[in-house]
Write an enzyme that holds these catalytic residues in place. Structure first.
Site, short mmCIF file in Angstrom:
data_model
loop_
_atom_site.label_atom_id
_atom_site.label_comp_id
_atom_site.label_asym_id
_atom_site.label_seq_id
_atom_site.Cartn_x
_atom_site.Cartn_y
_atom_site.Cartn_z
N ASN A 128 9.85 28.79 51.87
CA ASN A 128 10.15 30.23 51.80
C ASN A 128 10.09 30.78 53.22
O ASN A 128 9.01 30.95 53.77
CB ASN A 128 9.12 30.91 50.89
CG ASN A 128 9.30 32.43 50.87
OD1 ASN A 128 10.29 32.95 51.38
ND2 ASN A 128 8.33 33.12 50.29
N TRP A 129 11.26 31.04 53.78
CA TRP A 129 11.31 31.48 55.18
C TRP A 129 10.88 32.93 55.34
O TRP A 129 10.69 33.41 56.46
CB TRP A 129 12.73 31.32 55.74
CG TRP A 129 13.21 29.91 55.84
CD1 TRP A 129 12.51 28.76 55.54
CD2 TRP A 129 14.51 29.47 56.25
NE1 TRP A 129 13.29 27.65 55.76
CE2 TRP A 129 14.53 28.06 56.19
CE3 TRP A 129 15.67 30.13 56.67
CZ2 TRP A 129 15.66 27.31 56.53
CZ3 TRP A 129 16.78 29.39 57.01
CH2 TRP A 129 16.77 27.99 56.95
N LYS A 130 10.77 33.65 54.25
CA LYS A 130 10.43 35.09 54.32
C LYS A 130 11.40 35.77 55.28
O LYS A 130 12.58 35.39 55.31
CB LYS A 130 8.96 35.27 54.69
CG LYS A 130 8.04 34.45 53.76
CD LYS A 130 6.58 34.76 53.88
CE LYS A 130 5.79 33.89 52.90
NZ LYS A 130 4.38 34.18 52.90
N HIS A 170 7.32 37.28 44.15
CA HIS A 170 6.41 36.86 45.22
C HIS A 170 5.40 37.99 45.46
O HIS A 170 5.74 39.17 45.35
CB HIS A 170 7.20 36.58 46.50
CG HIS A 170 6.38 35.90 47.54
ND1 HIS A 170 5.50 36.59 48.35
CD2 HIS A 170 6.26 34.60 47.88
CE1 HIS A 170 4.89 35.73 49.15
NE2 HIS A 170 5.33 34.52 48.89
N GLU A 218 4.33 39.27 48.03
CA GLU A 218 4.74 40.25 49.06
C GLU A 218 5.71 41.28 48.47
O GLU A 218 5.72 42.44 48.89
CB GLU A 218 5.35 39.51 50.27
CG GLU A 218 4.25 38.82 51.05
CD GLU A 218 4.66 37.55 51.77
OE1 GLU A 218 5.86 37.32 51.94
OE2 GLU A 218 3.75 36.77 52.13
N GLU A 272 0.51 31.03 43.55
CA GLU A 272 0.20 31.38 44.94
C GLU A 272 -0.95 32.39 44.96
O GLU A 272 -0.72 33.60 44.79
CB GLU A 272 1.42 32.02 45.61
CG GLU A 272 2.60 31.08 45.73
CD GLU A 272 3.46 31.44 46.95
OE1 GLU A 272 3.72 30.53 47.73
OE2 GLU A 272 3.83 32.60 47.11
N GLY A 296 -0.82 32.80 54.00
CA GLY A 296 -0.83 33.14 55.42
C GLY A 296 -2.22 33.27 56.01
O GLY A 296 -2.36 33.75 57.14
N SER A 310 -0.98 28.55 52.40
CA SER A 310 -1.52 27.76 53.52
C SER A 310 -1.35 26.25 53.33
O SER A 310 -2.23 25.47 53.71
CB SER A 310 -2.98 28.14 53.79
OG SER A 310 -3.05 29.52 54.18
N GLY A 352 5.18 28.63 53.18
CA GLY A 352 5.62 29.76 54.00
C GLY A 352 5.65 29.38 55.47
O GLY A 352 6.58 28.72 55.94
N GLY A 353 4.61 29.74 56.20
CA GLY A 353 4.56 29.54 57.65
C GLY A 353 4.94 28.14 58.10
O GLY A 353 5.73 27.97 59.05
P1 13P Z 1 1.94 30.42 53.71
O1 13P Z 1 2.37 28.96 53.51
O2 13P Z 1 2.35 30.94 55.05
O3 13P Z 1 0.53 30.62 53.38
O4 13P Z 1 2.82 31.27 52.66
C1 13P Z 1 2.88 30.87 51.34
C2 13P Z 1 3.91 31.65 50.67
O5 13P Z 1 3.79 32.85 50.48
C3 13P Z 1 5.12 30.95 50.20
O6 13P Z 1 5.87 31.72 49.35
#
Ligand code: 13P
Length: 261
Positions: free
Chosen positions: A11-13, A103, A105, A173, A179, A219, A240-241
């Protein structure tokens, strides 16, 4: 016993413009090719921002890369006066296989509730997209209710409205793990993923529960992915990251080669 193909999803956000998305996908392709990655063994999917999807699609299709891709959100509506929204029909026409829904967010930044997540999930299914339904508890929820209650409740609400044969992916999640660098333990992830699978069994039936992939996200890194994937009810990861670094993401995809102490 149904064989669930592991899914590693990036997930590149809100990262990478369309030019960087092309470079990333190409580099990921050659990195995994050099490593002799088998797409049959582990499915790889990327979730770029909307403005990148056409570029990602043409790169993947032109070079016949074995990556799936999808949107990070969609509208519950098909078309019309919904400024700024993107319909599932448009995503399907671009060759998206998946779409992330709910998600944390989006739940936080856009006040999305379970009713909206349900409507979006139905829209995805209507347009032939596989929804990646995200659920998870905050640290306050964790303290008050334990790890499973909130994600299980969120998933139950959505599942209740779905057709029994719906093809879905579920992503657990925990909000506190996203994050933060503080991932859940594999045992915590297993406990909640098993509880989510039990809800799928209860609402959609045993076959659906056996076939549905339940991912862990929060994470995830190359150093911890194998310990999550060792758990019986964890079928992949929503990253994510660490999905923004080609070398790191390629290492995560190759988790079957990792040796865990
Ligand atoms: P991180 O891997 O950066 O913790 O993010 C997870 C995420 O929200 C994937 O959708």
């Amino acid at each position: 016993m149904v064989d669930r193909r592991p899914l590693i999803a990036g997930n590149w956000k809100m990262n990478f413009d369309h030019l960087r998305s092309i470079a990333f996908v190409q580099k990921l392709a050659w990195t995994l090719k050099d490593a002799k990655h088998s797409a049959a063994a582990v499915e790889v999917a990327v979730f770029p921002p909307f403005t990148d999807i056409r570029s990602v699609q043409t790169t993947i299709e032109a070079d016949r890369l074995e990556f799936a891709f999808g949107g990070q959100d969609l509208s519950p509506f098909d078309s019309g006066a919904h400024t700024g929204d993107i319909s599932g029909e448009f995503l399907a026409k671009l060759g998206c296989r998946y779409v992330i829904i709910g998600h944390s967010e989006r739940r936080q930044d856009h006040h999305e509730d379970d009713a909206l997540v349900t409507a979006k999930t139905l829209a995805a299914i209507k347009h032939g997209l596989v929804p990646v339904i995200c659920v998870g508890e905050t640290s306050e929820d964790l303290e008050k209710f334990g790890a499973s209650a909130v994600p299980v409740g969120q998933l139950r609400t959505v599942l209740a409205e779905l057709p029994k044969d719906a093809d879905i992916v579920v992503a657990y999640e925990p909000v506190w793990a996203i994050g933060s660098g503080q991932a859940a333990t594999p045992a915590q992830a297993q406990e909640v993923c098993a509880a989510l699978r039990a809800v799928i069994a209860e609402v959609l039936g045993d076959d659906a529960a056996a076939a549905t992939r339940v991912l862990y996200g929060g994470s995830v890194k190359s150093i911890n992915i194998a310990s999550f994937m060792r758990e019986k009810d964890v079928d992949g990861a929503l990253v994510g990251g660490a999905s923004l670094d080609v070398e790191e993401f390629a290492k995560i995809v190759q988790f079957p080669k990792h040796v865990i102490a």
